[in-house]
Design a protein around this motif. Structure first.
Motif, PDB file in Angstrom:
ATOM      1  N   SER A 111       0.825  -1.213   0.000  1.00  0.00           N
ATOM      2  CA  SER A 111       0.000   0.000   0.000  1.00  0.00           C
ATOM      3  C   SER A 111       0.856   1.259   0.000  1.00  0.00           C
ATOM      4  O   SER A 111       0.621   2.189  -0.777  1.00  0.00           O
ATOM      5  N   VAL A 112       1.866   1.313   0.859  1.00  0.00           N
ATOM      6  CA  VAL A 112       2.754   2.474   0.934  1.00  0.00           C
ATOM      7  C   VAL A 112       3.552   2.610  -0.368  1.00  0.00           C
ATOM      8  O   VAL A 112       3.705   3.707  -0.906  1.00  0.00           O
ATOM      9  N   PHE A 113       4.021   1.489  -0.911  1.00  0.00           N
ATOM     10  CA  PHE A 113       4.817   1.492  -2.135  1.00  0.00           C
ATOM     11  C   PHE A 113       4.031   2.072  -3.315  1.00  0.00           C
ATOM     12  O   PHE A 113       4.572   2.780  -4.148  1.00  0.00           O
ATOM     13  N   ASN A 114       2.755   1.779  -3.376  1.00  0.00           N
ATOM     14  CA  ASN A 114       1.937   2.186  -4.522  1.00  0.00           C
ATOM     15  C   ASN A 114       1.159   3.480  -4.306  1.00  0.00           C
ATOM     16  O   ASN A 114       0.362   3.858  -5.161  1.00  0.00           O
ATOM     17  N   ASN A 115       1.411   4.163  -3.209  1.00  0.00           N
ATOM     18  CA  ASN A 115       0.812   5.467  -2.978  1.00  0.00           C
ATOM     19  C   ASN A 115       1.749   6.522  -3.581  1.00  0.00           C
ATOM     20  O   ASN A 115       2.833   6.775  -3.063  1.00  0.00           O
ATOM     21  N   SER A 116       1.308   7.129  -4.679  1.00  0.00           N
ATOM     22  CA  SER A 116       2.180   8.057  -5.421  1.00  0.00           C
ATOM     23  C   SER A 116       2.614   9.267  -4.599  1.00  0.00           C
ATOM     24  O   SER A 116       3.620   9.893  -4.914  1.00  0.00           O
ATOM     25  N   GLU A 117       1.899   9.585  -3.548  1.00  0.00           N
ATOM     26  CA  GLU A 117       2.286  10.719  -2.705  1.00  0.00           C
ATOM     27  C   GLU A 117       3.544  10.409  -1.889  1.00  0.00           C
ATOM     28  O   GLU A 117       4.217  11.313  -1.417  1.00  0.00           O
ATOM     29  N   ASN A 118       3.861   9.133  -1.728  1.00  0.00           N
ATOM     30  CA  ASN A 118       5.020   8.728  -0.924  1.00  0.00           C
ATOM     31  C   ASN A 118       6.322   8.665  -1.703  1.00  0.00           C
ATOM     32  O   ASN A 118       7.389   8.646  -1.107  1.00  0.00           O
ATOM     33  N   ILE A 119       6.252   8.612  -3.006  1.00  0.00           N
ATOM     34  CA  ILE A 119       7.444   8.307  -3.826  1.00  0.00           C
ATOM     35  C   ILE A 119       8.610   9.283  -3.605  1.00  0.00           C
ATOM     36  O   ILE A 119       9.762   8.890  -3.611  1.00  0.00           O
ATOM     37  N   LYS A 120       8.289  10.545  -3.351  1.00  0.00           N
ATOM     38  CA  LYS A 120       9.359  11.532  -3.126  1.00  0.00           C
ATOM     39  C   LYS A 120      10.126  11.255  -1.837  1.00  0.00           C
ATOM     40  O   LYS A 120      11.247  11.720  -1.667  1.00  0.00           O
ATOM     41  N   ASN A 121       9.530  10.491  -0.918  1.00  0.00           N
ATOM     42  CA  ASN A 121      10.194  10.166   0.340  1.00  0.00           C
ATOM     43  C   ASN A 121      11.301   9.137   0.189  1.00  0.00           C
ATOM     44  O   ASN A 121      12.168   9.029   1.045  1.00  0.00           O
ATOM     45  N   TRP A 122      11.283   8.372  -0.883  1.00  0.00           N
ATOM     46  CA  TRP A 122      12.338   7.380  -1.050  1.00  0.00           C
ATOM     47  C   TRP A 122      13.108   7.517  -2.359  1.00  0.00           C
ATOM     48  O   TRP A 122      14.137   6.870  -2.537  1.00  0.00           O
ATOM     49  N   ILE A 123      12.629   8.368  -3.260  1.00  0.00           N
ATOM     50  CA  ILE A 123      13.406   8.718  -4.451  1.00  0.00           C
ATOM     51  C   ILE A 123      13.526  10.245  -4.435  1.00  0.00           C
ATOM     52  O   ILE A 123      12.679  10.955  -4.979  1.00  0.00           O
ATOM     53  N   PRO A 124      14.563  10.762  -3.774  1.00  0.00           N
ATOM     54  CA  PRO A 124      14.672  12.208  -3.543  1.00  0.00           C
ATOM     55  C   PRO A 124      14.849  13.044  -4.809  1.00  0.00           C
ATOM     56  O   PRO A 124      14.563  14.242  -4.797  1.00  0.00           O
ATOM     57  N   GLU A 125      15.289  12.445  -5.921  1.00  0.00           N
ATOM     58  CA  GLU A 125      15.504  13.206  -7.154  1.00  0.00           C
ATOM     59  C   GLU A 125      14.207  13.607  -7.848  1.00  0.00           C
ATOM     60  O   GLU A 125      14.213  14.437  -8.756  1.00  0.00           O
ATOM     61  N   ILE A 126      13.087  13.028  -7.432  1.00  0.00           N
ATOM     62  CA  ILE A 126      11.804  13.348  -8.080  1.00  0.00           C
ATOM     63  C   ILE A 126      11.368  14.756  -7.683  1.00  0.00           C
ATOM     64  O   ILE A 126      11.250  15.083  -6.513  1.00  0.00           O
ATOM     65  N   LYS A 127      11.130  15.573  -8.699  1.00  0.00           N
ATOM     66  CA  LYS A 127      10.688  16.956  -8.484  1.00  0.00           C
ATOM     67  C   LYS A 127       9.171  17.080  -8.618  1.00  0.00           C
ATOM     68  O   LYS A 127       8.560  17.901  -7.955  1.00  0.00           O
ATOM     69  N   SER A 128       8.572  16.298  -9.515  1.00  0.00           N
ATOM     70  CA  SER A 128       7.112  16.316  -9.631  1.00  0.00           C
ATOM     71  C   SER A 128       6.606  14.984 -10.150  1.00  0.00           C
ATOM     72  O   SER A 128       7.316  14.257 -10.850  1.00  0.00           O
ATOM     73  N   PHE A 129       5.383  14.674  -9.774  1.00  0.00           N
ATOM     74  CA  PHE A 129       4.729  13.425 -10.152  1.00  0.00           C
ATOM     75  C   PHE A 129       3.293  13.780 -10.519  1.00  0.00           C
ATOM     76  O   PHE A 129       2.536  14.250  -9.681  1.00  0.00           O
ATOM     77  N   GLU A 130       2.950  13.586 -11.782  1.00  0.00           N
ATOM     78  CA  GLU A 130       1.639  14.004 -12.281  1.00  0.00           C
ATOM     79  C   GLU A 130       0.908  12.808 -12.901  1.00  0.00           C
ATOM     80  O   GLU A 130       1.480  12.043 -13.675  1.00  0.00           O
ATOM     81  N   VAL A 131      -0.358  12.666 -12.542  1.00  0.00           N
ATOM     82  CA  VAL A 131      -1.185  11.593 -13.098  1.00  0.00           C
ATOM     83  C   VAL A 131      -1.663  12.016 -14.482  1.00  0.00           C
ATOM     84  O   VAL A 131      -2.263  13.069 -14.646  1.00  0.00           O
ATOM     85  N   VAL A 132      -1.380  11.197 -15.488  1.00  0.00           N
ATOM     86  CA  VAL A 132      -1.847  11.451 -16.851  1.00  0.00           C
ATOM     87  C   VAL A 132      -3.114  10.656 -17.098  1.00  0.00           C
ATOM     88  O   VAL A 132      -4.099  11.166 -17.624  1.00  0.00           O
ATOM     89  N   ASN A 133      -3.108   9.371 -16.687  1.00  0.00           N
ATOM     90  CA  ASN A 133      -4.260   8.488 -16.852  1.00  0.00           C
ATOM     91  C   ASN A 133      -4.248   7.497 -15.697  1.00  0.00           C
ATOM     92  O   ASN A 133      -3.330   6.695 -15.584  1.00  0.00           O
ATOM     93  N   ASP A 134      -5.251   7.562 -14.832  1.00  0.00           N
ATOM     94  CA  ASP A 134      -5.311   6.687 -13.665  1.00  0.00           C
ATOM     95  C   ASP A 134      -6.431   5.673 -13.857  1.00  0.00           C
ATOM     96  O   ASP A 134      -7.604   6.004 -13.717  1.00  0.00           O
ATOM     97  N   ASN A 135      -6.073   4.447 -14.201  1.00  0.00           N
ATOM     98  CA  ASN A 135      -7.066   3.391 -14.404  1.00  0.00           C
ATOM     99  C   ASN A 135      -7.475   2.791 -13.065  1.00  0.00           C
ATOM    100  O   ASN A 135      -6.634   2.658 -12.165  1.00  0.00           O
ATOM    101  N   PRO A 136      -8.737   2.368 -12.932  1.00  0.00           N
ATOM    102  CA  PRO A 136      -9.211   1.802 -11.668  1.00  0.00           C
ATOM    103  C   PRO A 136      -8.408   0.587 -11.194  1.00  0.00           C
ATOM    104  O   PRO A 136      -8.129   0.457 -10.018  1.00  0.00           O
TER     105      PRO A 136
END
Length: 171
Positions: free
Chosen positions: A45-70
């Motif tokens: 659950s934590v791994f797949n929560n896109s809001e968390n990704i910056k906490n473990w990959i510090p080089e990420i500056k932005s993360f934007e959803v283009v197409n979110d399938n159910p």
């Protein structure tokens, strides 16, 4: 004059060897692994929560959803990463999503095509994450370089998994 011929011969062999690398090795593969002292449902659950990704990959500056399938498979995201002061925009596509078992991500980052296959399994409350990665390129020159950077790619992904472990175990 003989020394110049020898030097030119050595340089020629090295150049030919470099270009042969791209012809012989089409894909660079490696694995990384980490053990997380949490149950697989929480880790996944934590791994797949896109809001968390910056906490473990510090080089990420932005993360934007283009197409979110159910069902997640087929979802597309736009990610901007800072690499040595330069911003790189890449596209991430979810190729496979099996809750609490597997996530396969495909990245297209300017001449680098990377597939990350994350496998999750739990034993006695400890979750193992195994990453199987594959890198290739549309560019012949980049394809020649990737095998020489396999160790660097593997170290970077291992560091990200270690960062994730620290992050999720603190929660």
């Amino acid at each position: 004059m003989k020394a110049i011929k020898i030097i030119l011969g050595i340089i020629s062999v090295l150049v030919i060897g470099f270009f042969l690398t791209g012809l012989i090795i089409k894909e660079t593969n490696y694995t990384a692994q980490v053990f997380v002292d949490k149950p697989v449902t929480e880790v996944f659950s934590v791994f797949n929560n896109s809001e968390n990704i910056k906490n473990w990959i510090p080089e990420i500056k932005s993360f934007e959803v283009v197409n979110d399938n159910p069902g997640k498979t087929g979802s597309i995201y736009k990610i901007v990463v800072e690499n040595q002061g330069e911003e790189i925009t890449m596209t991430e596509k979810v190729l496979a999503y099996v809750p609490n078992e597997k996530v396969t991500l495909f990245f297209d980052a300017e001449n680098m095509l990377k597939t990350d296959d994350y496998l999750f399994c739990e034993e006695d409350g400890v979750t193992t994450i195994i990453l199987k990665s594959s890198c290739k390129s549309d560019s012949f020159i980049m394809a020649c370089l990737f095998p020489y950077f396999k160790g660097t790619f593997q170290e970077q992904d291992q560091a990200y998994l270690n960062n994730f472990k620290e992050f999720v175990e603190k929660k």
